[in-house]
Motif scaffolding. Structure first.
Motif, PDB file in Angstrom:
ATOM      1  N   LYS A 536       0.821  -1.200   0.000  1.00 33.88           N
ATOM      2  CA  LYS A 536       0.000   0.000   0.000  1.00 33.88           C
ATOM      3  C   LYS A 536       0.860   1.256   0.000  1.00 33.88           C
ATOM      4  O   LYS A 536       0.605   2.197  -0.779  1.00 33.88           O
ATOM      5  CB  LYS A 536      -0.913  -0.017   1.232  1.00 33.88           C
ATOM      6  CG  LYS A 536      -1.829   1.191   1.348  1.00 33.88           C
ATOM      7  CD  LYS A 536      -2.746   1.078   2.558  1.00 33.88           C
ATOM      8  CE  LYS A 536      -1.946   1.126   3.846  1.00 33.88           C
ATOM      9  NZ  LYS A 536      -2.810   1.128   5.059  1.00 33.88           N
ATOM     10  N   VAL A 542      -1.424  -5.231  -6.558  1.00 31.36           N
ATOM     11  CA  VAL A 542      -1.596  -6.691  -6.544  1.00 31.36           C
ATOM     12  C   VAL A 542      -2.595  -7.019  -7.646  1.00 31.36           C
ATOM     13  O   VAL A 542      -3.798  -6.757  -7.522  1.00 31.36           O
ATOM     14  CB  VAL A 542      -2.105  -7.189  -5.173  1.00 31.36           C
ATOM     15  CG1 VAL A 542      -2.278  -8.714  -5.197  1.00 31.36           C
ATOM     16  CG2 VAL A 542      -1.148  -6.778  -4.062  1.00 31.36           C
ATOM     17  N   GLU A 544      -3.449  -9.940  -9.059  1.00 36.45           N
ATOM     18  CA  GLU A 544      -4.301 -11.107  -8.813  1.00 36.45           C
ATOM     19  C   GLU A 544      -4.212 -11.447  -7.336  1.00 36.45           C
ATOM     20  O   GLU A 544      -3.155 -11.314  -6.719  1.00 36.45           O
ATOM     21  CB  GLU A 544      -3.846 -12.318  -9.655  1.00 36.45           C
ATOM     22  CG  GLU A 544      -4.029 -12.139 -11.149  1.00 36.45           C
ATOM     23  CD  GLU A 544      -3.609 -13.386 -11.923  1.00 36.45           C
ATOM     24  OE1 GLU A 544      -3.591 -14.484 -11.315  1.00 36.45           O
ATOM     25  OE2 GLU A 544      -3.283 -13.254 -13.120  1.00 36.45           O
ATOM     26  N   GLY A 545      -5.320 -11.942  -6.768  1.00 35.57           N
ATOM     27  CA  GLY A 545      -5.311 -12.288  -5.363  1.00 35.57           C
ATOM     28  C   GLY A 545      -5.478 -11.055  -4.491  1.00 35.57           C
ATOM     29  O   GLY A 545      -6.184 -10.103  -4.849  1.00 35.57           O
ATOM     30  N   ARG A 546      -4.794 -11.051  -3.356  1.00 35.65           N
ATOM     31  CA  ARG A 546      -4.965  -9.961  -2.395  1.00 35.65           C
ATOM     32  C   ARG A 546      -3.641  -9.581  -1.745  1.00 35.65           C
ATOM     33  O   ARG A 546      -2.632 -10.279  -1.880  1.00 35.65           O
ATOM     34  CB  ARG A 546      -5.950 -10.383  -1.303  1.00 35.65           C
ATOM     35  CG  ARG A 546      -5.462 -11.564  -0.451  1.00 35.65           C
ATOM     36  CD  ARG A 546      -6.438 -11.881   0.670  1.00 35.65           C
ATOM     37  NE  ARG A 546      -6.017 -13.045   1.444  1.00 35.65           N
ATOM     38  CZ  ARG A 546      -5.144 -13.015   2.453  1.00 35.65           C
ATOM     39  NH1 ARG A 546      -4.590 -11.852   2.805  1.00 35.65           N
ATOM     40  NH2 ARG A 546      -4.828 -14.114   3.113  1.00 35.65           N
ATOM     41  N   ASP A 547      -3.668  -8.460  -1.038  1.00 34.47           N
ATOM     42  CA  ASP A 547      -2.522  -7.971  -0.283  1.00 34.47           C
ATOM     43  C   ASP A 547      -2.501  -8.672   1.082  1.00 34.47           C
ATOM     44  O   ASP A 547      -3.450  -9.360   1.477  1.00 34.47           O
ATOM     45  CB  ASP A 547      -2.639  -6.463  -0.120  1.00 34.47           C
ATOM     46  CG  ASP A 547      -1.336  -5.804   0.334  1.00 34.47           C
ATOM     47  OD1 ASP A 547      -0.347  -6.537   0.560  1.00 34.47           O
ATOM     48  OD2 ASP A 547      -1.325  -4.561   0.461  1.00 34.47           O
ATOM     49  N   ASP A 549      -2.893  -9.049   5.015  1.00 31.54           N
ATOM     50  CA  ASP A 549      -3.921  -8.529   5.910  1.00 31.54           C
ATOM     51  C   ASP A 549      -3.511  -8.818   7.353  1.00 31.54           C
ATOM     52  O   ASP A 549      -3.409  -9.986   7.750  1.00 31.54           O
ATOM     53  CB  ASP A 549      -5.260  -9.199   5.610  1.00 31.54           C
ATOM     54  CG  ASP A 549      -6.406  -8.627   6.444  1.00 31.54           C
ATOM     55  OD1 ASP A 549      -6.136  -7.768   7.307  1.00 31.54           O
ATOM     56  OD2 ASP A 549      -7.554  -9.036   6.211  1.00 31.54           O
ATOM     57  N   ASP A 555      -1.075 -14.820   7.651  1.00 26.95           N
ATOM     58  CA  ASP A 555      -0.348 -13.980   6.687  1.00 26.95           C
ATOM     59  C   ASP A 555       1.064 -13.645   7.160  1.00 26.95           C
ATOM     60  O   ASP A 555       1.949 -13.343   6.346  1.00 26.95           O
ATOM     61  CB  ASP A 555      -1.117 -12.682   6.417  1.00 26.95           C
ATOM     62  CG  ASP A 555      -2.197 -12.872   5.358  1.00 26.95           C
ATOM     63  OD1 ASP A 555      -2.468 -14.041   5.001  1.00 26.95           O
ATOM     64  OD2 ASP A 555      -2.773 -11.867   4.904  1.00 26.95           O
ATOM     65  N   GLY A 596      -1.072 -13.637  -3.530  1.00 28.43           N
ATOM     66  CA  GLY A 596      -1.173 -12.530  -4.474  1.00 28.43           C
ATOM     67  C   GLY A 596      -0.092 -12.571  -5.538  1.00 28.43           C
ATOM     68  O   GLY A 596       0.954 -13.227  -5.372  1.00 28.43           O
TER      69      GLY A 596
END
Length: 799
Positions: A536, A542, A544-547, A549, A555, A596
């Motif tokens: 961020k 990102v 594809e997928g996610r950052d 968390d 994570d 991600g």
């Protein structure tokens, strides 16, 4: 006879000060540029040669053989050097320095200092190398644990005195360590690839439980001395034998040692993690070519200016021949004139170099001193320059002028004895401008590439990113609280932490996946250790997928984000959700889920290709804090960050930089090359224009009666200007046609050093070509305009 020639030269100079001044100026500028570049080249090629038997010293490198390519490092495990010394009689000595790379905090009394330039060194280091030890015994100063040797600069910085032997300081950390100063070194020569401010005894590491017998890892720069450079192959074979004996087979792709000759390190090594930024042999070749060509341009000028004065000296030659002078005597006279002018120019050049050498050296960040000119090789080279320029530049004019027929020239007519077409003179001018245009195109290409590297979108935010070094992990235990305090400031938009900053060091970690073929066994990825706010704050998308968390517990332990290059090498078309295994620093395998995918951001300098890498929170270790600032009140914001730093880490000095500046530092060599080429290109063009001015003078003198006839017959000023200028324009156009393919080839050759390079644009070549044409026409415009405006009656009077 020689005295007579000398007096004639002085009389000629006094009678024609303008001509002599232009000639001397051109030669002086050319020789000055040549001499400055020669001193730079000698400095670059002198690296590390002041050590005894430097030709017998080699450094051990290590190569990682990865599926994505091979990567070489200039350092290796600690055990290899001692093993070679013990098992191979050809290896007569070894020494190691290492365990550096991070800042340490030095406490002297109650004052704190940050130090980056330090190494732990073997007790043999100062015996092995010839760094000048001012106080202490080289055989003793690093024998004991907790001992340290300082350079003069470090001693003055820490203690304000050079009388430091016996004094103590503390290295702050998890466990503070007290050190006693046992030696003082003269500041290291800048033409050494080994640079440091302090040497800590390697026995300190041993006393802390490090046995210094590791075969894996890249912690130490290891140097060996062998009996004969020809035995290097035997040493290399022994290193592979030792590797096979001591390193498990599944790990051998990360340990492939080889040798680099000590004297080749500065110009021919350029590996990752070099102690200092290397030079480049390509740059040495470029500088050498510039030096030779600038000198050639200056010599060519003399020829053109000498022949341009032929009309004024024709009667002198005719009278001397009538009075019995032989052609040999006339040739000797004109050669003597050329040599004397060259000697005068050389002496003036030496004076200019003495004035310029220190500021010039500072400008290009090299230690150039006046006593370098007194080197016997440089003196011999200058004598050679005098002879080559003197004879080479004077030979053609001497033959040209001595060939005039006295019966004709005494009637006021000039018929050159070597052909009236002037082909040779025109060819020389074309040659001058070929060099000048190539340099103009080269300058533009270097500037464009440098601008491209500085301005290319890297895939992450680099502007307004304040970088603060988290020395000794001072902030790590309270990172989240510190970040929350900073975010409260209205001009701070984000804060994140990382172990590695772009262009810096980062761990290489071995990974396995079911999609990687069994015979490959896995591959190595660069591991970028980050906290949850990295993507961020750095504006990394990102795709594809996610950052990451922070609300998802796994994570921080079992999640990673990879780049497209890693996905390609892992044979993962849809990587999100896939599991891979990563070998940690203890050699254990940990399962990680890919959450991600990001694009191939340029974490590496643009000289290198994009690496396969993953981002994860795999270590509680953050060397850098990245603070994203807004556009307002930057200085006030930095003061606020400093205040918070002093609250959270009062025992750590506050130092900062901006990420954009740090990244630009990666291209300092290109910046230096760009600046030098610009200045010498301007100089080369200026000198070439002097030659063109000479040719314009010659041409107008030859055609003065033709101009008079044309004006009597009604030719306008514009028509006469066109008549006189078109031949010069044709010469420059020919030079452009020759220079363009040469410059294209050279530009492609240089751009091969970059994984990401600017394209070759026709605009660059057109700009250089039209620029050279405009400069040339402006140069001849004075002479041609004066000739076009001349009174035709005066020109035709003798008819």
């Amino acid at each position: 006879m020689l005295k007579n020639y000398f007096l004639i030269v002085l009389r000629t100079i006094r009678k024609n000060p303008g001509y002599a001044g232009v000639n001397i100026l051109g030669l002086t500028l050319g020789i000055t540029a040549f001499l400055l570049i020669v001193l730079v080249v000698r400095y670059e090629t002198s690296y590390d040669k002041f050590h005894t038997d430097s030709d017998k010293i080699f450094r051990i490198n290590n190569e990682l053989q990865l599926s994505s390519g091979n990567y070489k490092y200039p350092n290796t495990g600690s055990a290899l050097g001692p093993a070679l010394y013990n098992e191979l009689p050809e290896v007569t000595a070894f020494t190691r320095i290492g365990a550096a790379g991070q800042q340490i905090i030095i406490e002297v009394d109650t004052e704190l200092f940050k130090e980056e330039d330090h190494f732990f060194a073997d007790s043999t280091f100062l015996e092995f190398f010839n760094f000048e030890l001012l106080r202490g015994q080289a055989t003793e100063v690093l024998d004991d644990p907790n001992t340290v040797v300082l350079t003069e600069s470090a001693a003055m910085r820490y203690f304000g005195s050079l009388d430091v032997v016996g004094k103590e300081f503390t290295v702050k950390g998890g466990n503070d360590i007290n050190y006693t100063v046992t030696g003082l070194l003269k500041d290291l020569p800048k033409n050494s690839h080994i640079q440091f401010q302090m040497l800590l005894s390697i026995e300190t590491l041993r006393s802390l439980g490090n046995a210094l017998n590791g075969w894996n890892g890249n912690g130490f720069y290891t140097y060996i001395r062998i009996t004969d450079p020809m035995h290097a192959d035997r040493v290399s074979a022994k290193m592979i034998e030792l590797r096979d004996k001591n390193v498990p087979e599944e790990q051998r792709n990360t340990f492939n040692p080889d040798l680099t000759a000590f004297e080749d390190i500065h110009l021919k090594s350029n590996l990752r993690n070099e102690i200092v930024t290397n030079g480049s042999m390509d740059v040495v070749y470029i500088f050498t070519a510039i030096a030779v060509f600038v000198l050639l341009i200056a010599g060519i000028n003399y020829m053109n200016l000498a022949t341009a004065r032929s009309a004024k000296r024709a009667q002198e030659v005719g009278i001397r021949k009538v009075l019995g002078a032989y052609k040999k005597q006339l040739v000797t006279q004109f050669l003597s004139e050329s040599i004397i002018l060259t000697i005068i120019s050389t002496l003036l050049s030496i004076g200019l170099v003495l004035l310029l050498i220190t500021p010039f050296g500072n400008y290009i960040n090299k230690t150039l001193t006046a006593d370098m000119i007194l080197n016997p090789e440089v003196i011999g080279l200058l004598m050679g320059v005098v002879l080559i320029i003197g004879f080479g530049s004077g030979f053609y004019p001497a033959l040209f002028l001595s060939a005039f027929r006295p019966a004709i020239v005494l009637k006021g007519k000039l018929i050159p004895g070597m052909g009236s077409s002037g082909f040779f003179r025109k060819a020389l001018v074309v040659f001058q401008f070929v060099i000048s245009i190539v340099m103009m195109i080269g300058t533009t290409m270097v500037y464009n590439q440098l601008s491209f590297m500085k301005n290319k979108s890297l895939g992450f935010q680099k502007d307004n990113i304040l970088v603060v070094s988290n020395t000794n992990q001072a902030i790590t235990p309270q990172l989240n609280t510190f970040k929350n305090e900073l975010i409260n400031h209205t001009n701070i938009e984000g804060v994140t932490a990382t172990l590695s900053k772009p262009g810096g060091l980062r761990p290489i970690m071995f990974v396995k996946s079911e999609n990687v073929l069994d015979d490959e066994g896995g591959l190595n990825l660069a591991g970028i250790n980050i906290d949850f706010d990295y993507m961020k704050t750095m504006e990394v998308e990102v795709v594809e997928g996610r950052d990451f968390d922070p609300k998802t517990p796994t994570d921080s332990t079992a999640a990673i984000i990879i780049n497209r290059q890693a996905a390609r090498e892992l044979n993962l078309d849809n990587p999100v959700g896939e599991m891979i295994e990563v070998r940690n620093f203890q050699g254990q395998w940990e399962k990680k889920r890919i959450i991600g995918l990001i694009d191939n951001i340029n974490f590496e300098p643009l000289q290198r290709k994009t690496e396969s890498c993953f981002y994860a929170n795999f270590l509680p270790n953050y060397q850098h804090l990245f603070i994203k600032l807004g556009d307002n009140n930057t200085n006030e914001t930095i003061r606020y960050v400093q205040e918070q730093w002093s609250r959270f880490a009062p025992a750590q000095p506050f130092e900062y930089s901006f990420l954009e500046d740090d990244l630009n530092e990666l291209y300092s060599a290109e910046e230096e090359l760009s600046q030098i080429i610009i200045y010498f290109a301007i100089l080369a063009i200026s000198i070439a224009c002097l030659g063109l001015f000479g040719l314009a003078s010659f041409s107008t003198e030859q055609r003065i009666k033709e101009i008079g006839v044309r004006k009597v017959l009604g030719a306008s000023l514009a028509q006469v200007l066109y008549l006189l200028s078109k031949d010069f324009a044709a010469l420059i156009i020919i030079a452009i046609l020759i220079a363009s393919p040469v410059a294209y080839y050279l530009a492609n050759w240089w751009l091969q050093n970059f994984a990401f390079a600017v394209g070759l644009s026709a605009t660059t070549f057109l700009f250089a070509g039209f620029g050279a044409l405009a400069i040339a026409l402006l140069t001849v415009s004075y002479k041609t305009t004066m000739a076009a405006k001349s009174n035709p009656v005066k020109a035709l009077r003798s008819e």
